[in-house]
Design an enzyme around this catalytic site. Structure first.
Site, PDB file in Angstrom:
ATOM      1  N   GLY A  19       0.773  -1.249   0.000  1.00 55.93           N
ATOM      2  CA  GLY A  19       0.000   0.000   0.000  1.00 55.93           C
ATOM      3  C   GLY A  19       0.800   1.292   0.000  1.00 55.93           C
ATOM      4  N   ASN A  21       1.670   3.050  -2.575  1.00 54.82           N
ATOM      5  CA  ASN A  21       1.010   3.978  -3.510  1.00 54.82           C
ATOM      6  C   ASN A  21      -0.272   4.543  -2.898  1.00 54.82           C
ATOM      7  OD1 ASN A  21       2.354   4.259  -6.270  1.00 54.82           O
ATOM      8  ND2 ASN A  21       2.555   2.073  -5.830  1.00 54.82           N
ATOM      9  N   MET A  94      -4.101  -7.267  -6.714  1.00 49.38           N
ATOM     10  CA  MET A  94      -3.608  -8.473  -7.376  1.00 49.38           C
ATOM     11  C   MET A  94      -4.697  -9.329  -8.023  1.00 49.38           C
ATOM     12  SD  MET A  94      -0.490  -8.025  -7.214  1.00 49.38           S
ATOM     13  CE  MET A  94       0.217  -9.585  -7.754  1.00 49.38           C
ATOM     14  N   ILE A  96      -7.646  -9.805 -11.005  1.00 51.53           N
ATOM     15  CA  ILE A  96      -8.023  -9.267 -12.312  1.00 51.53           C
ATOM     16  C   ILE A  96      -9.543  -9.080 -12.331  1.00 51.53           C
ATOM     17  CG2 ILE A  96      -8.064  -9.724 -14.800  1.00 51.53           C
ATOM     18  CD1 ILE A  96      -5.416 -11.265 -14.379  1.00 51.53           C
ATOM     19  N   HIS A 113       1.137   0.413 -13.327  1.00 55.70           N
ATOM     20  CA  HIS A 113       1.834  -0.831 -13.664  1.00 55.70           C
ATOM     21  C   HIS A 113       3.338  -0.555 -13.746  1.00 55.70           C
ATOM     22  CE1 HIS A 113       2.316  -4.816 -15.364  1.00 55.70           C
ATOM     23  NE2 HIS A 113       3.177  -4.286 -16.209  1.00 55.70           N
TER      24      HIS A 113
HETATM   25  C1  GRF Z   1       3.496  -1.073  -7.598  1.00 55.23           C
HETATM   26  O1  GRF Z   1       4.776  -1.236  -8.106  1.00 55.23           O
HETATM   27  C2  GRF Z   1       2.471  -0.979  -8.694  1.00 55.23           C
HETATM   28  O2  GRF Z   1       2.968  -0.446  -9.890  1.00 55.23           O
HETATM   29  C3  GRF Z   1       2.103  -2.417  -8.934  1.00 55.23           C
HETATM   30  O3  GRF Z   1       2.142  -3.011  -7.662  1.00 55.23           O
HETATM   31  C4  GRF Z   1       3.027  -2.291  -6.813  1.00 55.23           C
HETATM   32  C5  GRF Z   1       2.239  -1.933  -5.595  1.00 55.23           C
HETATM   33  O4  GRF Z   1       3.021  -1.440  -4.552  1.00 55.23           O
HETATM   34  N1  GRF Z   1       0.849  -2.538  -9.608  1.00 55.23           N
HETATM   35  P1  GRF Z   1       2.333  -0.814  -3.266  1.00 55.23           P
HETATM   36  O5  GRF Z   1       1.399  -1.867  -2.675  1.00 55.23           O
HETATM   37  O6  GRF Z   1       1.577   0.408  -3.680  1.00 55.23           O
HETATM   38  O7  GRF Z   1       3.449  -0.482  -2.328  1.00 55.23           O
END
Ligand code: GRF
Length: 191
Positions: A19, A21, A94, A96, A113
């Site tokens: 998490g 992001n 994770m 789809i 991504h």
């Molecule tokens: C990121 O690298 C994003 O691009 C990918 O999964 C990762 C998630 O990281 N889809 P976080 O859970 O936000 O730390």
């Protein structure tokens, strides 16, 4: 994206793990004059570390991990419709989403991504970059369509891969740029 007459755009962030992001999006969009309100955090994993960030900021959370996918998605769709969600942002989610889910939600879904799409769709992007000795990698924010990692690109950021990089160091570098890229791409999408 359609304008909502000055109203904030109710947003749900979908996560599955760390998490980081999500955390950067919360920090970016908590500004008073922000156009976006993070109203809900959805996790496919009840133990996702990222849920801490939602709790700290008193954002509602919803766990979507029922075994049967169809049922799980139906419940999730009801939840986001009830919460009047206008925008979904996937951040390390994770699972789809099915075509049906995307079609029925009708509103935009964005994803981040960790590769320079259209290169390296799917999993293990950093591993592929290292194995192929690519000189560049990066991250892409795009619309989610019914084809995996293939929707319209909103913003992309490129970085140099150094000779000493391995999967771990590359992941770290890319995460760092993602924390700026995702909020910027969302702002661009909303403008
Ligand atoms: C990121 O690298 C994003 O691009 C990918 O999964 C990762 C998630 O990281 N889809 P976080 O859970 O936000 O730390």
């Amino acid at each position: 994206m359609e304008k909502l007459n000055g109203k904030k755009i109710n947003t749900a962030i979908f996560i599955s793990g760390r998490g980081s992001n999500l955390n950067s999006l919360i920090n970016h969009f908590k500004k008073k004059n922000s156009k976006l309100l993070i109203k809900l955090v959805v996790s496919s994993n009840p133990k996702a570390r990222g849920l801490i960030y939602a709790k700290k900021s008193k954002i509602k959370t919803y766990i979507s991990n029922t075994k049967e996918k169809k049922y799980s998605e139906k419940m999730l769709l009801n939840k986001i419709i009830n919460q009047k969600i206008d925008l979904v942002c996937l951040a390390g989610f994770m699972k789809i989403l099915s075509k049906k889910f995307i079609r029925k939600f009708k509103k935009p879904i964005l994803n981040i991504h960790p590769s320079l799409l259209p290169k390296y769709k799917g999993l293990n992007t950093h591993k592929k970059v290292i194995e192929n000795k690519d000189k560049f990698s990066g991250s892409t924010v795009h619309r989610v369509s019914s084809k995996l990692d293939s929707g319209k690109i909103i913003l992309q950021k490129k970085i140099k891969v150094s000779k000493n990089d391995n999967e771990k160091s590359l992941e770290k570098k890319i995460l760092k740029i993602e924390h700026k890229l995702y909020p910027k791409a969302i702002e661009k999408f909303l403008s």
